[in-house]
Design a protein around this motif. Structure first.
Motif, PDB file in Angstrom:
ATOM      1  N   LEU A   1      -4.649   7.764  -1.427  1.00  0.00           N
ATOM      2  CA  LEU A   1      -3.670   6.685  -1.558  1.00  0.00           C
ATOM      3  C   LEU A   1      -4.072   5.852  -2.763  1.00  0.00           C
ATOM      4  N   VAL A   2      -3.127   5.613  -3.646  1.00  0.00           N
ATOM      5  CA  VAL A   2      -3.363   4.672  -4.737  1.00  0.00           C
ATOM      6  C   VAL A   2      -2.469   3.472  -4.456  1.00  0.00           C
ATOM      7  N   LEU A   3      -3.113   2.359  -4.117  1.00  0.00           N
ATOM      8  CA  LEU A   3      -2.365   1.153  -3.762  1.00  0.00           C
ATOM      9  C   LEU A   3      -2.367   0.194  -4.934  1.00  0.00           C
ATOM     10  N   SER A   4      -1.334  -0.615  -4.985  1.00  0.00           N
ATOM     11  CA  SER A   4      -1.249  -1.584  -6.073  1.00  0.00           C
ATOM     12  C   SER A   4      -1.008  -2.965  -5.488  1.00  0.00           C
ATOM     13  N   GLY A   5      -1.921  -3.871  -5.740  1.00  0.00           N
ATOM     14  CA  GLY A   5      -1.759  -5.264  -5.306  1.00  0.00           C
ATOM     15  C   GLY A   5      -2.338  -5.527  -3.926  1.00  0.00           C
ATOM     16  N   GLY A   6      -2.397  -6.817  -3.588  1.00  0.00           N
ATOM     17  CA  GLY A   6      -2.786  -7.191  -2.231  1.00  0.00           C
ATOM     18  C   GLY A   6      -4.267  -7.095  -1.919  1.00  0.00           C
ATOM     19  N   VAL A   7      -5.125  -7.063  -2.954  1.00  0.00           N
ATOM     20  CA  VAL A   7      -6.561  -6.949  -2.672  1.00  0.00           C
ATOM     21  C   VAL A   7      -7.368  -8.154  -3.163  1.00  0.00           C
ATOM     22  N   SER A   8      -6.655  -9.210  -3.611  1.00  0.00           N
ATOM     23  CA  SER A   8      -7.383 -10.378  -4.125  1.00  0.00           C
ATOM     24  C   SER A   8      -7.602 -11.399  -3.006  1.00  0.00           C
ATOM     25  N   LYS A   9      -7.717 -12.658  -3.405  1.00  0.00           N
ATOM     26  CA  LYS A   9      -8.068 -13.684  -2.428  1.00  0.00           C
ATOM     27  C   LYS A   9      -6.864 -14.417  -1.840  1.00  0.00           C
ATOM     28  N   GLY A  10      -5.649 -14.037  -2.243  1.00  0.00           N
ATOM     29  CA  GLY A  10      -4.454 -14.772  -1.821  1.00  0.00           C
ATOM     30  C   GLY A  10      -4.227 -14.708  -0.313  1.00  0.00           C
ATOM     31  N   LYS A  11      -3.418 -15.644   0.172  1.00  0.00           N
ATOM     32  CA  LYS A  11      -3.103 -15.711   1.604  1.00  0.00           C
ATOM     33  C   LYS A  11      -2.426 -14.457   2.115  1.00  0.00           C
ATOM     34  N   PHE A  12      -1.730 -13.746   1.186  1.00  0.00           N
ATOM     35  CA  PHE A  12      -0.958 -12.583   1.618  1.00  0.00           C
ATOM     36  C   PHE A  12      -1.558 -11.284   1.103  1.00  0.00           C
ATOM     37  N   ASP A  13      -2.800 -11.353   0.657  1.00  0.00           N
ATOM     38  CA  ASP A  13      -3.500 -10.140   0.219  1.00  0.00           C
ATOM     39  C   ASP A  13      -4.156  -9.510   1.448  1.00  0.00           C
ATOM     40  N   PHE A  14      -3.314  -8.758   2.182  1.00  0.00           N
ATOM     41  CA  PHE A  14      -3.725  -8.257   3.496  1.00  0.00           C
ATOM     42  C   PHE A  14      -4.494  -6.940   3.470  1.00  0.00           C
ATOM     43  N   LEU A  15      -4.538  -6.300   2.328  1.00  0.00           N
ATOM     44  CA  LEU A  15      -5.035  -4.914   2.348  1.00  0.00           C
ATOM     45  C   LEU A  15      -6.482  -4.750   2.822  1.00  0.00           C
ATOM     46  N   PRO A  16      -7.439  -5.545   2.294  1.00  0.00           N
ATOM     47  CA  PRO A  16      -8.821  -5.307   2.755  1.00  0.00           C
ATOM     48  C   PRO A  16      -8.941  -5.398   4.277  1.00  0.00           C
ATOM     49  N   GLU A  17      -8.306  -6.402   4.859  1.00  0.00           N
ATOM     50  CA  GLU A  17      -8.379  -6.552   6.310  1.00  0.00           C
ATOM     51  C   GLU A  17      -7.658  -5.412   7.025  1.00  0.00           C
ATOM     52  N   ALA A  18      -6.490  -5.068   6.526  1.00  0.00           N
ATOM     53  CA  ALA A  18      -5.714  -3.990   7.167  1.00  0.00           C
ATOM     54  C   ALA A  18      -6.483  -2.669   7.096  1.00  0.00           C
ATOM     55  N   LEU A  19      -7.050  -2.379   5.945  1.00  0.00           N
ATOM     56  CA  LEU A  19      -7.783  -1.121   5.794  1.00  0.00           C
ATOM     57  C   LEU A  19      -8.991  -1.098   6.730  1.00  0.00           C
ATOM     58  N   ASN A  20      -9.632  -2.244   6.833  1.00  0.00           N
ATOM     59  CA  ASN A  20     -10.769  -2.356   7.754  1.00  0.00           C
ATOM     60  C   ASN A  20     -10.325  -2.086   9.192  1.00  0.00           C
ATOM     61  N   LYS A  21      -9.198  -2.696   9.582  1.00  0.00           N
ATOM     62  CA  LYS A  21      -8.684  -2.497  10.946  1.00  0.00           C
ATOM     63  C   LYS A  21      -8.325  -1.040  11.218  1.00  0.00           C
ATOM     64  N   LEU A  22      -7.917  -0.353  10.172  1.00  0.00           N
ATOM     65  CA  LEU A  22      -7.527   1.054  10.352  1.00  0.00           C
ATOM     66  C   LEU A  22      -8.735   1.990  10.278  1.00  0.00           C
ATOM     67  N   GLY A  23      -9.919   1.410  10.144  1.00  0.00           N
ATOM     68  CA  GLY A  23     -11.132   2.232  10.148  1.00  0.00           C
ATOM     69  C   GLY A  23     -11.474   2.836   8.799  1.00  0.00           C
ATOM     70  N   VAL A  24     -10.796   2.382   7.757  1.00  0.00           N
ATOM     71  CA  VAL A  24     -11.125   2.889   6.428  1.00  0.00           C
ATOM     72  C   VAL A  24     -12.407   2.192   5.981  1.00  0.00           C
ATOM     73  N   LYS A  25     -13.413   2.986   5.687  1.00  0.00           N
ATOM     74  CA  LYS A  25     -14.714   2.409   5.331  1.00  0.00           C
ATOM     75  C   LYS A  25     -14.680   1.874   3.903  1.00  0.00           C
ATOM     76  N   LYS A  26     -15.030   0.610   3.786  1.00  0.00           N
ATOM     77  CA  LYS A  26     -15.080   0.017   2.446  1.00  0.00           C
ATOM     78  C   LYS A  26     -16.318   0.551   1.722  1.00  0.00           C
ATOM     79  N   LEU A  27     -16.108   1.165   0.552  1.00  0.00           N
ATOM     80  CA  LEU A  27     -17.240   1.648  -0.254  1.00  0.00           C
ATOM     81  C   LEU A  27     -17.603   0.629  -1.322  1.00  0.00           C
ATOM     82  N   PHE A  28     -16.627  -0.104  -1.779  1.00  0.00           N
ATOM     83  CA  PHE A  28     -16.883  -1.320  -2.551  1.00  0.00           C
ATOM     84  C   PHE A  28     -15.626  -2.171  -2.630  1.00  0.00           C
ATOM     85  N   HIS A  29     -15.818  -3.434  -2.861  1.00  0.00           N
ATOM     86  CA  HIS A  29     -14.723  -4.349  -3.149  1.00  0.00           C
ATOM     87  C   HIS A  29     -15.222  -5.278  -4.240  1.00  0.00           C
TER      88      HIS A  29
END
Ligand code: AMP
Ligand code: MG
Length: 398
Positions: A241-269
């Protein structure tokens, strides 16, 4: 936050082998060859005439003959003919098979043809001239192209000449490109004053397609429920998956949390770089890799070229080549403790050295500036001043 080199090492540790597949040659441009291309016949396969004219036996010429009676005509595509007399000749055409008992071709421009006789009108004829001899280029059974190379028009020509209508290439991962953001609309829509068109996914799709990887694109609203539901499906369906946007510090940048909830292991941020600092990279339990690129067009562009493409190329079996260096053309100052990818225009000096002239633009949102530049010059962390005349690694994107 990690360094550029650490990010590269982590991504390289996730290089995968997606196997091989046989595809029609006409669809193979840009793909990575996964079989040796072996000559099925000699190159060329017969003594090939390279000029329109006459074929003679050089012995006759050596003995002083300058006029040859024409025994016949050998067009390209006709089976091999035989010269009967060393006083005779055959009219031959480019691409025809050299007649038996002949070894030398004289072009029409150097002849006078009259009443069935060809007279030589030049002072010198060299033995074996204008003949491309059988096997001169490559011998039957020899490897003409080794596997592991990207197919360009040159390799496609060779594959065609050895009869490869189907060809084995690296199989592509299944990949999809997903934009996020409530401000985004389709490119054929008229955006409202607070909206923009989702350009990143089209640019990404074009980049991957030029590398032989077709992709579909999708969009996610800035809505946690929707993101969780849809991403879960995409993770099941795709290798990448190549995602665009939603990974910064904004209130609506949900991706890091969503990916975490889905069990996607963070290798770096986050990488110590500009542009592209918020880049998030991870791996799902099923092996699906997630490149979550920042939304800013220049950031996303840099991350695509510096990280996504090298990962893809290695996964398809290409070696990583060291970046060339280019010479900075004017002093440049950059203060933050980050690797800086400076946008530059590329030119060459009389010695063929690569020159890099800064074309700064207005930051990571300025996608129009990418049109004026050709490449990124990688300026290392740990210093603020970069001097005209210094070489730095260059990442060319054209
Ligand atoms: P984000 O990373 O979601 O905070 O987005 C950063 C900036 O990039 C914002 O100004 C977004 O509007 C813009 N942006 C996000 N996605 C895209 C896209 N697909 N095409 C163009 N701009 C985008
Ligand atoms: Mg956003």
């Amino acid at each position: 936050m990690i360094t550029v080199q650490e990010a590269i090492d982590i991504i390289t540790s996730r290089v995968k082998d997606f196997g091989t597949e046989k595809i029609p040659l006409d669809k193979a441009m840009g793909r990575i060859l996964q079989e040796d291309l072996v000559a099925d016949r000699d190159f060329p396969p017969y003594h090939r005439v390279t000029m329109d004219g006459i074929a003679i036996n050089y012995e006759g010429y050596e003995q002083g003959l300058r006029q040859f009676s024409i025994e016949g005509v050998a067009p390209a595509g006709a089976a091999k003919m035989t010269l009967q007399s060393s006083k005779g000749c055959f009219e031959v055409m480019t691409g025809s098979i050299l007649p038996e008992n002949t070894d030398t071709v004289i072009r029409y421009e150097d002849l006078l043809l009259k009443d069935g006789v060809a007279s030589i009108e030049v002072p010198h004829v060299k033995k074996a001239q204008n003949v491309h001899f059988k096997g001169e280029d490559r011998l039957r059974g020899s490897v003409v192209v080794r596997k592991g190379r990207r197919l360009s028009a040159a390799e496609i020509g060779v594959a065609a000449t050895i009869g490869k209508s189907m060809i084995e290439v690296s199989k592509n991962p299944s990949a999809t490109i997903i934009s996020t953001g409530d401000e985004l609309v389709e490119i054929d829509e008229q955006p409202l004053p607070h909206q923009i068109r989702r350009s990143n996914v089209h640019r990404l799709q074009a980049t991957l397609s030029a590398l032989g990887l077709p992709t579909e694109t999708h969009h996610l609203k800035d809505d946690m429920e929707e993101i969780l539901r849809e991403l879960n499906e995409y993770i099941k369906r795709f290798d990448v998956l190549v995602l665009s946007g939603g990974v910064s510090k904004g209130k609506f940048d949900f991706l890091p949390e969503a990916l975490n909830k889905l069990g996607v292991k963070k290798l770096f941020h986050k990488i110590k770089q500009r542009p592209g600092k918020p880049f998030w990279f991870g791996e799902a339990p099923n092996g699906t890799l997630v490149f979550a690129l920042p939304g800013n067009p220049v950031s996303s562009f840099l991350c695509t070229h510096r990280y996504v493409i090298p990962w893809l190329e290695q996964s398809l079996g290409l070696p990583v080549l060291q970046a060339p260096t280019a010479i900075l053309q004017r002093d440049y100052h950059f203060r933050p403790d980050l690797t800086y990818f400076l946008q530059v225009r590329v030119s060459y000096d009389v010695k063929g050295r690569i020159l890099a002239t800064p074309v700064e633009g207005h930051g990571s949102g300025d996608l129009a500036n990418l049109v004026d530049a050709d490449a990124f010059l990688q300026l290392p962390r740990g210093r603020d001043d970069f001097h005209a005349g210094e070489p730095f690694p260059l990442f060319f994107y054209r």
